[in-house]
Design a protein around this motif. Sequence first.
Motif, short mmCIF file in Angstrom:
data_model
loop_
_atom_site.label_atom_id
_atom_site.label_comp_id
_atom_site.label_asym_id
_atom_site.label_seq_id
_atom_site.Cartn_x
_atom_site.Cartn_y
_atom_site.Cartn_z
N GLU A 1 5.81 72.91 69.89
CA GLU A 1 5.48 71.73 69.10
C GLU A 1 6.51 71.58 67.99
N MET B 1 5.82 63.70 65.29
CA MET B 1 5.34 64.82 66.10
C MET B 1 5.23 64.39 67.55
N THR C 1 2.66 65.12 69.59
CA THR C 1 1.28 65.21 70.04
C THR C 1 0.65 63.83 70.02
N GLY D 1 7.59 68.34 71.79
CA GLY D 1 6.16 68.37 71.53
C GLY D 1 5.38 68.47 72.80
N SER E 1 -3.91 70.83 69.40
CA SER E 1 -3.23 69.90 68.50
C SER E 1 -3.25 70.34 67.05
N LEU F 1 -1.50 73.82 66.32
CA LEU F 1 -0.04 73.72 66.31
C LEU F 1 0.44 72.86 65.15
N THR G 1 6.60 77.56 69.10
CA THR G 1 5.36 77.79 69.84
C THR G 1 4.59 78.88 69.14
#
Length: 803
Positions: free
Chosen positions: A492, A508, A510, A549, A557, A560, A636
């Motif tokens: 991420e 980001m 996500t 990401g 979510s 991270l 990660t």
Amino acid sequence: MTDDRVDSHPPSVVRPASSGNGIGQPVRRKEDLRLVTGRGRYGDDFVLPRMAHAAFVRSPHAHARVGAANTEAALAVPGALAVLTGADYVADGLKPIPHDAGLMRPPDLSVRVRGPGPIATPHWPLPLDKARFVGEPVAMVVAESIPAARDMAERVAVDYAPLPAVARASDATKPGAPQLWDEAPGNLCIDIEAGDAAGTDAAFARAAHVVRLDTWVQRVTGVPLEPRTTIADYEDGRYTLYSGTGRGVVKARHDLARALGVPADDVRVLCEEMGGNFGTRNFFYPEWALLTWAARRIGRPIKWTCERSEAFLSDYQGRDLEVEAELALDKDGKFLAVRGAHLSNLGAYAAAFVSLQKGMGLLSGVYHIPVAYVRGRGAVTNTVPTTPYRSAGRPEVIFAIERLIDLAADRLGVDPAKLRRRNMIPPKAQPYANPLGLTYDSGRYAEAMERALALGDWRGFRARRAEARRRGKRRGIGVANYVEVTSGWPRERAEITVRPDRTVELVMGTMASGQGHETSFAQLVTEWLGVPFESIGYVAHDTARVHAGGGSHSGRSMKLAATVVGKATDAIIDKGRKIAGVLLEAGEADLEFVQGRYRVIGTDREVGLFEVAAAAAGADVPAELQGPLAGISDETVPVASFPYGTQVCEVEVDAETGGVEIVAFAAVDDVGRAVNPMILHGQTHGGIAQGAGQALFEDAHYDPASGQLLAGSFMDYAMPRADDFPAFATALSEVPSPTNRLGVRSGGEGGTTPALAAVVNAIVDALADLGVTHIEMPATPERVWRAIREARESLQSGRPPRR
């Protein structure tokens, strides 16, 4: 429908220290104003100049050889542009869908491969040889308008040679079953195991009591509010895809580039709003590759909007796990061992083994069970592929262990809560290595259960049961505990920039599909940088801006985000301190950063973060400090975390009709740290509805002989509705996880994970005095009525009831 009561926090709970809009505050979602006033941009809102429209010819057969397609009549339709087949796709040098269906990496679970696999079956967007499920696209048409495209699709005549079909995994693995793939003999794509087989057998041999459950956690489909929509464009050697993807635009970009056989730099993926997901949008769809390929061939943008009937036939589906499980106990009711055999229905293509593998590691639940063994297999069938669906794999196995415990409580004649309490993992045993290869990080499981029992008034149930009996209803209560695992992969990335115009941008990878990331991620930034909540903008929808990401899945979510946003804000604060030192003519060690401002310790001399950003954008600071005031974190989190909790469900059953009404529902979820309690309560409510919906209503049922989907519309696929539920009493526990800086576990999947077991346990409890010991899901009125009738007949004849 909601009731956000939260009882007092026990001493183990960490209270957030923030005020205002920071961590721990029930901030209203900032994205909602845009969405409820019609300013959101969903897939069907995108319109490009000169846009053509696509439709798909879908197989009416579950299994058939696909021969030549007669396209003459289709191409004669006014406005027809093209008819494309799998042969055309291959001729242009394109590749299969890159599902990457392999085993997960530690720490999620360590398993041993004992048989074939993992075998990843090749998934061509348009099949080259055979159609393997009803609704599989076998050709694509493109026209000037939607009506013309639909007319074309109906006129394409495909030469099919029907073949025998198989729809259930247990049937697919029998000798003589129709074979789907040469690559997967016996239709088996994976055969893995976890735990200690010999030790488990020895424990069962000395057990005083053994209970067994053979069950089928049925298949469901996600039915998101917004059906899938895809638009593709090609211009100057670059592909652009507009489509909803829960794994994030970066993953979609790389996978699409692989299918097209082009560098990722030649592909751009955009997705703004997404009207629901739950995992159904997390994997690569054939339409992504087909529309981008067709846009290049035709030289125009092409759009396709899925109709609801198509969605039932072609959206990736979830669950569908057949379980054989046993629990061994000593004479005092202590758990000795658990073992199971899990058979996952993968559908026509082996797209993912995640649900099977994750579920295997959690069969022991929150209980101290010294030894366990699980074998897991996955078989292909003539059905839509299954992929991870909300809380992938965990609701199925929690259903198994929690039903086993209720069966054991009935066998021993003890209260189900008491039996659970006797066998729970104590806090002092944490971190706890369970017998199937997972190490739980932390948790106070008994506390969560006691809070849920109090919230659901477990002790007062007898009086309510007696009152219901006077009204002619049978009232039952059920409890279910759960633990699940949230992943730390893939990587991420957070990019945060503080601008002189008093705004902050967070980039980001996500992609949200309703989780409220735009709000809760901004709460992290305002907490750590001290900038106004309203000043923070969120970017996650465009690969022109987002470089890495892993998307939104596996409860990853917030965990991270807390890591990468925290490190990115640290970098900004550190750089800002150097600049503030120049502006205030002070050493870095003499500066403190409080609520967005740098202050010389012990004085009133200070400068704000936005003023520091303005100075960095100019020439008033050394060259090495000039430029954007920004921070980047890309990593990660290498370890998993383990949310847990308890649900208590209360039902009333009409024994004459089999009708079930949920009359009360309580839930406690430990999320580690609640960034936005209001959002978490909302996610719990939605999760309960999904889990209870599967327990009572939902069933993506295929005819076992023909492979035809018998639940292809809302006429046949029953969805839960608001008036099916009472107000939910929900509470949050916050025992921090030691695996990340904020102590976050996850809060998006706990509502679903134990709900299947809580509901069925309650129904069986309501009917226990009639001799009912188990009811398969969905517990429809007809199925409940039959269970009552069969139990009565068994009691009268002296035969044990069928389960």
